[in-house]
Design a protein around this motif. Structure first.
Motif, short mmCIF file in Angstrom:
data_model
loop_
_atom_site.label_atom_id
_atom_site.label_comp_id
_atom_site.label_asym_id
_atom_site.label_seq_id
_atom_site.Cartn_x
_atom_site.Cartn_y
_atom_site.Cartn_z
N THR A 164 0.84 -1.17 0.10
CA THR A 164 0.05 0.09 0.04
C THR A 164 0.89 1.15 -0.06
N GLU A 165 1.98 1.18 0.76
CA GLU A 165 2.84 2.30 0.83
C GLU A 165 3.32 2.69 -0.41
N ALA A 204 2.54 1.65 -3.35
CA ALA A 204 1.45 2.43 -4.19
C ALA A 204 1.24 3.89 -4.12
N LYS A 205 1.08 4.25 -2.96
CA LYS A 205 0.79 5.76 -2.46
C LYS A 205 2.02 6.69 -2.78
N ILE A 206 3.34 6.21 -2.35
CA ILE A 206 4.43 6.91 -2.70
C ILE A 206 4.84 7.19 -4.02
N LYS A 215 3.26 6.07 -6.55
CA LYS A 215 1.99 6.39 -7.53
C LYS A 215 2.09 5.67 -8.68
N TYR A 259 1.17 1.02 -9.82
CA TYR A 259 0.26 0.04 -9.71
C TYR A 259 0.83 -1.16 -8.70
N ASP A 317 -9.38 2.89 -1.55
CA ASP A 317 -8.59 4.02 -0.90
C ASP A 317 -7.33 4.26 -1.84
N ILE A 318 -6.91 3.37 -2.82
CA ILE A 318 -5.90 3.58 -3.59
C ILE A 318 -6.32 4.34 -4.92
N ASP A 319 -5.91 5.43 -4.85
CA ASP A 319 -6.68 6.21 -6.00
C ASP A 319 -5.55 6.74 -7.24
N LEU A 320 -5.11 6.04 -7.99
CA LEU A 320 -4.22 6.26 -8.88
C LEU A 320 -4.78 6.48 -10.43
#
Length: 295
Positions: free
Chosen positions: A212-213, A215-217, A219, A221, A232-235
Motif C-alpha cells: 500500500t505504501e 502504491a501511494k508513495i 504512484k 500500481y 483508498d488507492i486512487d491512482l
C-alpha cells in the motif's frame, strides 16, 4: 510468504514466474499489464467510441487522412515483437509454445495480414517501445498494445486523458480476452551480508502495508491484487486496471533462462515471415524448433 500473502498475488503468474517446486524465489512489487491504448481523437474522427473488433481497425484506417498514419502501431524490432506475438496468440486462444496449433498459426497470419492490408506500418520493424510511444504521442497510430508502465510517459507528454490517449477495454480480435502480465520483483541476493535484514524487508514489501505504501508513495500500481482493489488507492487509470484483473485472463510472458536469445531468434523468424522472405509452413516449423531449442 504465508499462504495469505501468497494468495494476494495473481496466482497463475506467481506459479509460472516466481515459484518452483513449492518455493517462492522472488517478491513481486509492481504490476505491469499489457494494456490496450487508444488515441480517442483519431477514434472520434472515424466515428468510433471504441475499438471492439478487427472490423473497427479497417474503419479507423480508412478514416485516417495522412498516409503516414496507421490504425494500429507496434514495436516489431526483433527483441520486442515477441510481446505482441504472444499477445495475439492469447487472443486467438493458441499456445505460444505450440506452433502446430492451428490457433497459434492463425494469430501469426492475422498479424501478417495487418501489414499486408496496410493497417500497420512496415517502419515498425526497427522500432522498440521508445519509438512506438513517441509515434503514438505524435498521432501516427490509432491504438497500440503497451504495458501500464507507459502511463508516466503519456502523462509527462500531456497527452493522457479520456479524450486523448488512454487505456481502453480489450477488443475481441478472435475468441479470448487475454493479455500478458509482468511484475518487477525483489530477490534476496545470495551474496548479501545482511540476509536477516533483507528477509525482513522482503516480508514488508510482500505485505499489505508495504504494498500500500509503495502504491501511494511511488504512484504506481502494486503487484498485490487486494491492494489494487482497495478503494483508498486512487491512482490514474486504476479503474481500468481493476477491470483487466477482474474480467480478463492474465498470462505470464513466455520467458526462459536465455530469454534474449529466445526472443531475438523468434523475432527474426517472424520478421522474415511477415516480409514474405520465407514460406508460411517453413516459418511455423522454424518457430517450433526455436521453442524446442530454448524452452
Amino acid at each position: 510468504m504465508t499462504e495469505e500473502v501468497r494468495d494476494s498475488f495473481p496466482q497463475k503468474y506467481l506459479e509460472s514466474i516466481c515459484e518452483e517446486n513449492g518455493h517462492i524465489y522472488s517478491v513481486p512489487f509492481q504490476m505491469d499489464i499489457m494494456m490496450f491504448w487508444v488515441n480517442q481523437e483519431l477514434l472520434k474522427q472515424a466515428g468510433l467510441d471504441e475499438i471492439k473488433n478487427t472490423g473497427d481497425f479497417d474503419i479507423l484506417q480508412k478514416s485516417l487522412k495522412n498516409p503516414d498514419q496507421y490504425a494500429y502501431g507496434d514495436a516489431w524490432e526483433n527483441t520486442h515483437v515477441y510481446n505482441s506475438l504472444s499477445q495475439f496468440v492469447n487472443f486467438w486462444g493458441g499456445d505460444y509454445f505450440d506452433w502446430t496449433d492451428p490457433k497459434t498459426k492463425d494469430a501469426a497470419r492475422y498479424m501478417k495480414s495487418m501489414l499486408d492490408e496496410k493497417n500497420t506500418s512496415p517502419a515498425q520493424f526497427v522500432d522498440q517501445y521508445e519509438q512506438m510511444e513517441e509515434k503514438f504521442i505524435r498521432g501516427k497510430y490509432g491504438c497500440v498494445f503497451m504495458y501500464t508502465s507507459a502511463l508516466g510517459t503519456f502523462l509527462d507528454a500531456d497527452v493522457y486523458g479520456k479524450n486523448k490517449i488512454h487505456m481502453a477495454p480489450l477488443p475481441v480480435l478472435h475468441k479470448k480476452k487475454a493479455t500478458n502480465i509482468a511484475t518487477w520483483q525483489y530477490v534476496l541476493n545470495n551474496a548479501s551480508e545482511n540476509k536477516d535484514a533483507a528477509v525482513r524487508f522482503l516480508q514488508y514489501a510482500a505485505g499489505y502495508e508495504g504494498s500500500t505504501e509503495y502504491a501511494k508513495i511511488m504512484k504506481s500500481y502494486p503487484a498485490r491484487v487486494d491492494v489494487i482493489e482497495n478503494e483508498d488507492i486512487d491512482l490514474e487509470g486504476i479503474d481500468m486496471i481493476r477491470k483487466y484483473l477482474r474480467e480478463y485472463t492474465l498470462n505470464a510472458r513466455p520467458l526462459c533462462e536465455n530469454s534474449m536469445g529466445a526472443v531475438s531468434d523468434m523475432g527474426k523468424l517472424f520478421q522474415g515471415y511477415v516480409l514474405g522472405q520465407c514460406e508460411e509452413d517453413s516459418f511455423f516449423e522454424q518457430a517450433q524448433n526455436c521453442i524446442n531449442t530454448y524452452y
